[in-house]
Design an enzyme around this catalytic site. Structure first.
Site: not given
Ligand SMILES: Cc1ncc(COP(=O)(O)O)c(C=O)c1O
Length: 403
Positions: A192, A220, A251
């Site tokens: 990310s 992502h 997302k």
């Molecule tokens: C790689 C990754 N996993 C999990 C999450 C968590 O998801 P959520 O924002 O839907 O709680 C994010 C969010 O930023 C993320 O980038």
């Protein structure tokens, strides 16, 4: 009594420190977080404090926020079920909408079953801590998302990290963990902060060789990788090779929540043993219906995935030609390396003054000296909007001394 006072003191100190840090950022005009968006126009334009800006910080990768069919599904669900659920899923909170959404996810991800939770963060937390515990080992890429790290800590299992995307190091960790009965490897599909892609073929091979379970976070990669946007397995043409596929509904899917997709037995276990499922309320009806409609839209409008790829390529090559370091990204997350935190703040300030909405990522979220802008491209950006962002970044980069 003394113990309580000590805890209070520490909390006061934390509050003072945070207040001072943010105030200092504001004084220097370096504080860009939590700005309320007043209006979203055409998916790529936002109004903030009365000023229109081009959005380059959105995770709505396929530009599905505001899609009429998805909006209509959300509204119809409110008309039928109201805005809330009756509590946790196991008791009175399950709606037919939840089952339909989970079936749609399982079908999209080519698995036997799927389960949903109220956020992606909670999904990772509960997945790792349900599957692993004391006497087990969880092996993670060093750049995995914080929610996976928190899940590992909560699980009580041995928590081991290997160098980023380094398969030799992963093998060393697996060898050292051979005595453990239960080994769980967890990786992000697309990282990310950097936008690069996990070496899935090798990760799968190693997990099989050492008898480890594999969980992959597709926050992502869903809608981004693979010809039809199905994600990391499709990208590598590997078929169904991941034991537990995690994703978010916040997302590419313009809703909120998270999911896990896998075998019927795996999902059955999570539905009956995961604390986030048993002790937390179900997704609201509108969000569940919107998420389900979004999976259908991705399949019915496959051109969005290709457009996203084209847009990301245009943005990346434009920036590279100007001399920006976009690190190893291959996806719609485009880091623009700035170096020290201050330089990333300056770059952000210049961009935002020139009406490009982009945000910095600084330490400790990334290593010291590796601060960056984390720009994102989406499918609904017009080529001219991408050109405009590149122009602004060139001007900003020159002023900040980056290019
Ligand atoms: C790689 C990754 N996993 C999990 C999450 C968590 O998801 P959520 O924002 O839907 O709680 C994010 C969010 O930023 C993320 O980038």
């Amino acid at each position: 009594m003394t113990g309580i006072l000590k805890v209070e003191d520490k909390i006061s100190a934390k509050m003072r420190f945070m207040r001072a840090r943010v105030d200092q950022g504001k004084e220097m005009d370096f504080y860009f977080y939590n700005q309320p968006i007043e209006e979203l126009r055409g998916g790529t334009r936002v109004r903030i404090r009365g000023r229109e800006m081009l959005m380059f910080a959105s995770y709505s990768y396929l530009g599905l926020i505001g899609h009429p069919r998805i909006n209509a599904a959300g509204k119809a669900a409110i008309d039928k079920y109201g805005t809330g659920t009756h509590g946790v899923r196991s008791l009175a909170g399950s709606l037919d909408l939840h089952v339909e959404l989970e079936n749609a996810i399982a079908e999209f991800k080519h698995t036997e079953a799927a389960i949903t939770f109220s956020s992606g963060y909670v999904t990772n937390l509960t997945a790792v801590s349900t599957l692993a515990g004391r006497h087990d080992v969880v092996i993670c890429d060093k750049l995995n998302h914080a929610s996976i790290v928190d899940g590992c800590l909560l699980s009580g299992a041995d928590f081991v990290r290997f160098r980023h995307n380094d398969m030799d190091d992963l093998e060393r960790c697996l060898q050292r963990a051979e005595a453990k009965a239960t080994k769980l490897v967890v990786v992000d599909a697309v990282f990310s902060m950097d936008g690069d892609i996990v070496n899935l073929p090798e990760t799968v091979k190693l997990c099989r060789k050492y008898g480890a379970w594999l969980m992959v976070d597709e926050a992502h990669s869903l809608g981004v990788l693979g010809t039809t946007g199905r994600g990391i397995e499709e990208h590598f043409g590997l078929g169904n090779v991941i034991d537990l596929k995690m994703g978010t509904l916040s997302k590419t899917i313009p809703s909120v929540g998270g999911y896990l997709a896998g075998s019927d037995d795996m999902i059955h276990l999570l539905r009956h043993a995961s604390r986030a499922y048993i002790f937390s309320a179900a997704l609201p009806p509108a969000q569940a219906a919107a998420a389900k409609a979004a999976f259908e839209v991705i399949l019915d409008e496959p051109e969005r995935v290709e457009t996203l790829r084209r847009n990301a390529a245009q943005f990346m090559s434009g920036l590279k030609q100007l001399g920006f370091d976009t690190m190893l990204t291959e996806t719609a997350i485009v880091p623009i390396l700035c170096g020290p935190d201050e330089r990333a703040y300056e770059m952000t300030r210049y961009c935002q003054r020139d009406s490009i909405f982009v945000l910095p990522v600084v330490s400790p979220a990334v290593p010291d000296g590796m601060a960056r802008l984390r720009a994102t491209v989406i499918a609904t950006h017009a080529p001219e909007e991408i050109d405009r962002a590149i122009e602004v970044m060139e001007r900003a980069g020159k002023k900040a001394g980056i290019v």
